[in-house]
Design an enzyme around this catalytic site. Sequence first.
Site, PDB file in Angstrom:
ATOM      1  CE  LYS A  25      -0.080   5.995 -14.459  1.00 38.69           C
ATOM      2  NZ  LYS A  25      -0.013   4.663 -13.826  1.00 38.69           N
ATOM      3  CE1 TYR A  35       4.884   3.662 -16.361  1.00 36.49           C
ATOM      4  CE2 TYR A  35       3.713   4.150 -18.389  1.00 36.49           C
ATOM      5  CZ  TYR A  35       3.969   4.242 -17.180  1.00 36.49           C
ATOM      6  OH  TYR A  35       3.127   4.899 -16.379  1.00 36.49           O
ATOM      7  CG  PHE A  59       1.756  -4.962 -15.247  1.00 32.44           C
ATOM      8  CD1 PHE A  59       2.487  -3.655 -15.567  1.00 32.44           C
ATOM      9  CD2 PHE A  59       2.256  -5.577 -14.198  1.00 32.44           C
ATOM     10  CE1 PHE A  59       3.432  -2.853 -14.858  1.00 32.44           C
ATOM     11  CE2 PHE A  59       3.366  -4.978 -13.536  1.00 32.44           C
ATOM     12  CZ  PHE A  59       3.901  -3.736 -13.701  1.00 32.44           C
ATOM     13  NE  ARG A 115       6.274   6.486  -5.622  1.00 35.69           N
ATOM     14  CZ  ARG A 115       5.857   5.641  -6.711  1.00 35.69           C
ATOM     15  NH1 ARG A 115       6.061   6.144  -7.737  1.00 35.69           N
ATOM     16  NH2 ARG A 115       5.726   4.279  -6.352  1.00 35.69           N
ATOM     17  CB  THR A 165       1.006   0.479  -7.275  1.00 36.51           C
ATOM     18  OG1 THR A 165       2.231   1.151  -6.843  1.00 36.51           O
ATOM     19  CG2 THR A 165       0.743   0.357  -8.764  1.00 36.51           C
ATOM     20  NE  ARG A 212      -1.268   5.689  -8.427  1.00 34.35           N
ATOM     21  CZ  ARG A 212       0.024   5.190  -8.321  1.00 34.35           C
ATOM     22  NH1 ARG A 212       0.605   4.746  -7.502  1.00 34.35           N
ATOM     23  NH2 ARG A 212       0.790   5.231  -9.501  1.00 34.35           N
ATOM     24  CG  ASN A 255      -2.301   3.646 -10.970  1.00 35.82           C
ATOM     25  OD1 ASN A 255      -1.827   4.009 -12.127  1.00 35.82           O
ATOM     26  ND2 ASN A 255      -1.403   2.922 -10.574  1.00 35.82           N
ATOM     27  CG  HIS A 276       4.384   8.151 -13.893  1.00 38.75           C
ATOM     28  ND1 HIS A 276       5.162   6.697 -13.680  1.00 38.75           N
ATOM     29  CD2 HIS A 276       5.442   8.882 -13.969  1.00 38.75           C
ATOM     30  CE1 HIS A 276       6.439   6.879 -13.537  1.00 38.75           C
ATOM     31  NE2 HIS A 276       6.628   8.151 -13.947  1.00 38.75           N
ATOM     32  CD  GLU A 305      10.021   8.653 -14.715  1.00 43.64           C
ATOM     33  OE1 GLU A 305       9.989   7.342 -14.628  1.00 43.64           O
ATOM     34  OE2 GLU A 305       9.229   9.444 -14.114  1.00 43.64           O
TER      35      GLU A 305
END
Length: 140
Positions: free
Chosen positions: A11, A51, A59, A87, A93, A104, A114, A117, A128
């Site tokens: 990100k 998204y 948010f 993950r 998150t 993270r 964070n 993704h 995706e």
Amino acid sequence: MAIERTLSIIKPDATRRNLTGRINAKFEEAGLRIIAQKRIHLTLAQAQKFYEVHRERPFFGELTTFMASGPVVVQVLEGEAAITRNREVMGATNPANAAAGTIRKEFALSVGENSVHGSDAPETAAVEIAYFFSGLELVG
Ligand code: GDP
């Protein structure tokens, strides 16, 4: 265990701080292979479409504005149980809840900024990956 593919995004908070290489090292150390990768700058409309499932969340505006605020690195990771494995490597998150050694925990700034993704299920991974890459770009 099956070999899977998952969509990962480094990100804007992480690209801004020049963390792409250190994050990629975490994936590779976890046995995930980066089989496609490109650096792009999403428009707000492209971030909103990606998204879409979060459109009703409070948010959504903050998230999509952030994702369009700077370059991202989109990538496809491949490996044993890659979706779950990624993950685990990403961590929770909210970095305050992330386990030691996760991306993270080490790099994220906040629950919003964070750093990474990762797809959450095989169906979303397929959608995706197809959003960003053609089949010819996946070099396993
Ligand atoms: P993930 O699968 O761990 O990325 O988490 P979610 O699917 O629940 O949320 C998607 C993304 O929305 C997260 O990675 C965050 O960037 C963002 N997000 C989630 N919760 C919040 C929040 O409370 N505030 C803000 N600003 N962003 C959030």
